[in-house]
Design a protein around this motif. Structure first.
Motif, mmCIF file in Angstrom:
data_model
loop_
_atom_site.group_PDB
_atom_site.id
_atom_site.type_symbol
_atom_site.label_atom_id
_atom_site.label_comp_id
_atom_site.label_asym_id
_atom_site.label_seq_id
_atom_site.Cartn_x
_atom_site.Cartn_y
_atom_site.Cartn_z
ATOM 1 N N UNK A 198 0.828 -1.214 0.000
ATOM 2 C CA UNK A 198 0.000 0.000 0.000
ATOM 3 C C UNK A 198 0.859 1.260 0.000
ATOM 4 N N UNK A 199 2.190 1.062 -0.001
ATOM 5 C CA UNK A 199 3.099 2.206 -0.110
ATOM 6 C C UNK A 199 3.599 2.754 1.219
ATOM 7 N N UNK A 200 3.392 2.007 2.288
ATOM 8 C CA UNK A 200 3.804 2.522 3.596
ATOM 9 C C UNK A 200 5.209 2.065 3.987
ATOM 10 N N UNK A 201 5.857 2.887 4.827
ATOM 11 C CA UNK A 201 7.120 2.503 5.465
ATOM 12 C C UNK A 201 6.750 1.686 6.695
ATOM 13 N N UNK A 202 7.164 0.419 6.710
ATOM 14 C CA UNK A 202 6.642 -0.517 7.704
ATOM 15 C C UNK A 202 7.723 -1.009 8.674
ATOM 16 N N UNK A 203 7.372 -1.016 9.964
ATOM 17 C CA UNK A 203 8.254 -1.574 10.987
ATOM 18 C C UNK A 203 7.634 -2.815 11.599
ATOM 19 N N UNK A 204 8.485 -3.735 12.019
ATOM 20 C CA UNK A 204 8.009 -4.922 12.740
ATOM 21 C C UNK A 204 8.606 -4.905 14.141
ATOM 22 N N UNK A 205 7.735 -5.080 15.149
ATOM 23 C CA UNK A 205 8.199 -5.209 16.531
ATOM 24 C C UNK A 205 8.313 -6.696 16.821
ATOM 25 N N UNK A 206 9.539 -7.150 16.975
ATOM 26 C CA UNK A 206 9.826 -8.583 17.028
ATOM 27 C C UNK A 206 10.416 -8.990 18.371
ATOM 28 N N UNK A 207 10.605 -10.296 18.510
ATOM 29 C CA UNK A 207 11.383 -10.821 19.623
ATOM 30 C C UNK A 207 12.667 -11.392 19.045
ATOM 31 N N UNK A 267 14.009 -14.219 19.143
ATOM 32 C CA UNK A 267 13.869 -15.541 18.540
ATOM 33 C C UNK A 267 13.432 -15.479 17.078
ATOM 34 N N UNK A 268 12.665 -14.424 16.710
ATOM 35 C CA UNK A 268 12.063 -14.393 15.374
ATOM 36 C C UNK A 268 12.647 -13.338 14.441
ATOM 37 N N UNK A 269 13.493 -12.458 14.967
ATOM 38 C CA UNK A 269 13.885 -11.258 14.204
ATOM 39 C C UNK A 269 14.508 -11.585 12.852
ATOM 40 N N UNK A 270 15.325 -12.629 12.792
ATOM 41 C CA UNK A 270 16.049 -12.940 11.548
ATOM 42 C C UNK A 270 15.106 -13.389 10.433
ATOM 43 N N UNK A 271 13.853 -13.767 10.792
ATOM 44 C CA UNK A 271 12.903 -14.244 9.776
ATOM 45 C C UNK A 271 12.189 -13.116 9.033
ATOM 46 N N UNK A 272 12.292 -11.893 9.566
ATOM 47 C CA UNK A 272 11.458 -10.821 9.018
ATOM 48 C C UNK A 272 12.187 -9.955 7.999
ATOM 49 N N UNK A 273 11.372 -9.406 7.090
ATOM 50 C CA UNK A 273 11.877 -8.405 6.165
ATOM 51 C C UNK A 273 10.918 -7.226 6.207
ATOM 52 N N UNK A 274 11.438 -6.052 6.544
ATOM 53 C CA UNK A 274 10.613 -4.842 6.608
ATOM 54 C C UNK A 274 11.558 -3.655 6.572
ATOM 55 N N UNK A 275 11.003 -2.431 6.548
ATOM 56 C CA UNK A 275 11.895 -1.261 6.565
ATOM 57 C C UNK A 275 12.685 -1.220 7.876
ATOM 58 N N UNK A 276 12.030 -1.606 8.972
ATOM 59 C CA UNK A 276 12.722 -1.691 10.255
ATOM 60 C C UNK A 276 12.222 -2.913 11.022
ATOM 61 N N UNK A 277 13.135 -3.619 11.627
ATOM 62 C CA UNK A 277 12.761 -4.696 12.544
ATOM 63 C C UNK A 277 13.418 -4.368 13.885
ATOM 64 N N UNK A 278 12.618 -4.046 14.891
ATOM 65 C CA UNK A 278 13.168 -3.743 16.213
ATOM 66 C C UNK A 278 12.792 -4.867 17.178
ATOM 67 N N UNK A 279 13.743 -5.182 18.052
ATOM 68 C CA UNK A 279 13.558 -6.283 18.998
ATOM 69 C C UNK A 279 13.283 -5.709 20.381
ATOM 70 N N UNK A 280 12.214 -6.203 21.055
ATOM 71 C CA UNK A 280 11.953 -5.706 22.411
ATOM 72 C C UNK A 280 12.545 -6.618 23.478
ATOM 73 N N UNK A 306 5.462 4.395 9.322
ATOM 74 C CA UNK A 306 4.069 4.752 9.017
ATOM 75 C C UNK A 306 3.098 3.651 9.430
ATOM 76 N N UNK A 307 3.614 2.419 9.513
ATOM 77 C CA UNK A 307 2.810 1.298 10.001
ATOM 78 C C UNK A 307 3.715 0.392 10.817
ATOM 79 N N UNK A 308 3.153 -0.202 11.868
ATOM 80 C CA UNK A 308 3.925 -1.092 12.743
ATOM 81 C C UNK A 308 3.129 -2.364 12.957
ATOM 82 N N UNK A 309 3.761 -3.498 12.732
ATOM 83 C CA UNK A 309 3.134 -4.779 13.042
ATOM 84 C C UNK A 309 3.910 -5.371 14.209
ATOM 85 N N UNK A 310 3.212 -5.637 15.319
ATOM 86 C CA UNK A 310 3.875 -6.117 16.532
ATOM 87 C C UNK A 310 3.502 -7.559 16.817
#
Ligand code: TXA
Ligand code: MG
Length: 356
Positions: free
Chosen positions: A272-281, A283-296, A322-326
């Motif tokens: 949809x054209x958004x800059x997307x971040x993923x809030x990860x743990x 254990x899973x961070x290496x599996x994701x692809x996004x503009x940003x992957x931050x680990x809590x 612009x969007x965050x998937x946690x």
């Protein structure tokens, strides 16, 4: 306004080790003059003011931009001072205090009317706690004051877990910041109303439901809290809570299906054209692809997730996601608290990994 900075590094858990420390003395003197000073607690940083001074407490509301009908927590140094400000501490309150003070627990009790009325927003009750952080305790002892302290963030931001977060939000708006490093628990105290029996959990926090039940048996969940947990799509919150600048979703589930659903959601938003971040743990961070992957934190260590949560949420605002998937969590133990904060940040947008 000029904001003064002090760094207080201590290797000891004992507040005695800080007695007479020049930073503590200066900060306490400022509080006694009606100033407002941020200090570390074991949960998050607080913005302190003399709770018996209307002027000082009003400055706290102004500096934070906080609505005046949301009451503050009063911090005291020891149990002996409790009855100076409160009446009729019920037995279950006594038991909870005995078990978990000093620590991340706030008790709602009837007050004596001798605190500044702004602290309690005109209610007949007050929230009180004895924090366990050595810097907080040393400051409370040195000042001898009841210290009203909400979290030291601008209203609408996540609570600060580091002095740098306080500076970002409040530099130039408060009299001083005591920098005691990163806070240990990372989410706010548990708030329990002990004026009714069974006691009512108003806000989950550092002390878990199991710990409360272990001490006093049955605990009811506040109706608002129940609504947020059972039916998060209609949170119906009275106060606007932290919501990141980007739109946020929380995905519940486990393992591979969780990871796949989070990634699919992120991919859709990306399309949809958004800059997307993923809030990860971790254990899973290496599996994701996004503009940003931050680990809590780590799933294998739930307290690490509580500790790192707000820092990670702040990071998404910094990069202007612009969007965050946690990733979500099973709501047990301290992760119940983490889910409570995530669902609020997402304004109730929760999806299950099982849904398409
Ligand atoms: O961990 C914490 O509790 C941190 C540190 C600094 O101690 N403080 C904190 O304060 O989180 P604040 O102001 O951000 O949150 C206070 C919470 C609010 O949800 C407020 O509505 C509730 O406590 N509260 C305070 N007094 C109350 C009262 N008399 N009745 C019901 N709720 C009350
Ligand atoms: Mg707060």
């Amino acid at each position: 306004m000029e904001t003064k900075y002090w760094k207080v590094i201590t290797n000891s858990d004992r507040p005695e080790s800080l007695a007479g420390h020049s930073a503590i003395r200066e900060a306490a003197a400022l509080l006694k003059e009606g100033g407002i000073v941020a200090f570390p607690t074991e949960t998050v940083y607080g913005l302190g003011a003399d709770a018996s001074s209307s002027g000082a407490v009003t400055s706290v509301f102004r500096a934070k931009g906080r609505p005046s009908d949301n009451p503050l927590i009063v911090h005291i140094a020891d149990l002996d001072r409790l009855e100076r400000w409160t009446r009729e501490v019920p037995e279950k309150g006594v038991e909870l205090a005995r078990r978990y003070w000093p620590g991340p627990l706030t008790l709602i009790l009837p007050h004596r009317g001798n605190l500044a009325p702004q602290v309690t927003a005109g209610l007949s009750t007050v929230g009180i706690r004895i924090p366990s952080h050595p810097v907080a305790l040393a400051l409370l002892r040195e000042s001898g004051l009841p210290v009203a302290a909400p979290s030291a963030n601008r209203s609408g931001k996540p609570s600060p877990t580091d002095a740098a977060h306080v500076r970002d939000d409040l530099h130039g708006r408060i009299d001083g910041i005591l920098d005691g490093g990163t806070t240990g628990i990372g989410v706010e105290s548990t708030v329990v109303d002990v004026t009714s029996d069974p006691p009512v959990l108003l806000r989950p926090g550092g002390i878990t439901l199991d710990m409360l039940r272990d001490a006093v048996g049955e605990i009811r969940l506040d109706r608002g809290l129940e609504r947020e947990t059972m039916n998060p799509r209609s949170p119906g919150m009275k106060y606007r809570h932290y919501a990141p600048q980007g739109k946020m979703w929380v995905v519940t589930g486990e393992g591979k299906s969780l990871v796949e659903r989070v990634q699919r959601m992120a991919d859709g938003l990306k399309r949809e054209g958004m800059k997307v971040g993923i809030l990860s743990t971790e254990e899973h961070a290496a599996n994701y692809e996004a503009d940003w992957v931050f680990v809590c934190g780590r799933r294998s260590d739930p307290f690490s997730i509580a500790r790192g949560l707000y820092q990670a949420l702040r990071a998404f605002d910094e990069v202007k996601a612009e969007a965050i998937v946690a990733e979500g969590f099973p709501p047990q133990g301290v992760l119940f608290t983490v889910m409570n904060r995530l669902v609020k940040a997402a304004e109730g947008r929760v999806i299950s990994a099982g849904e398409s």
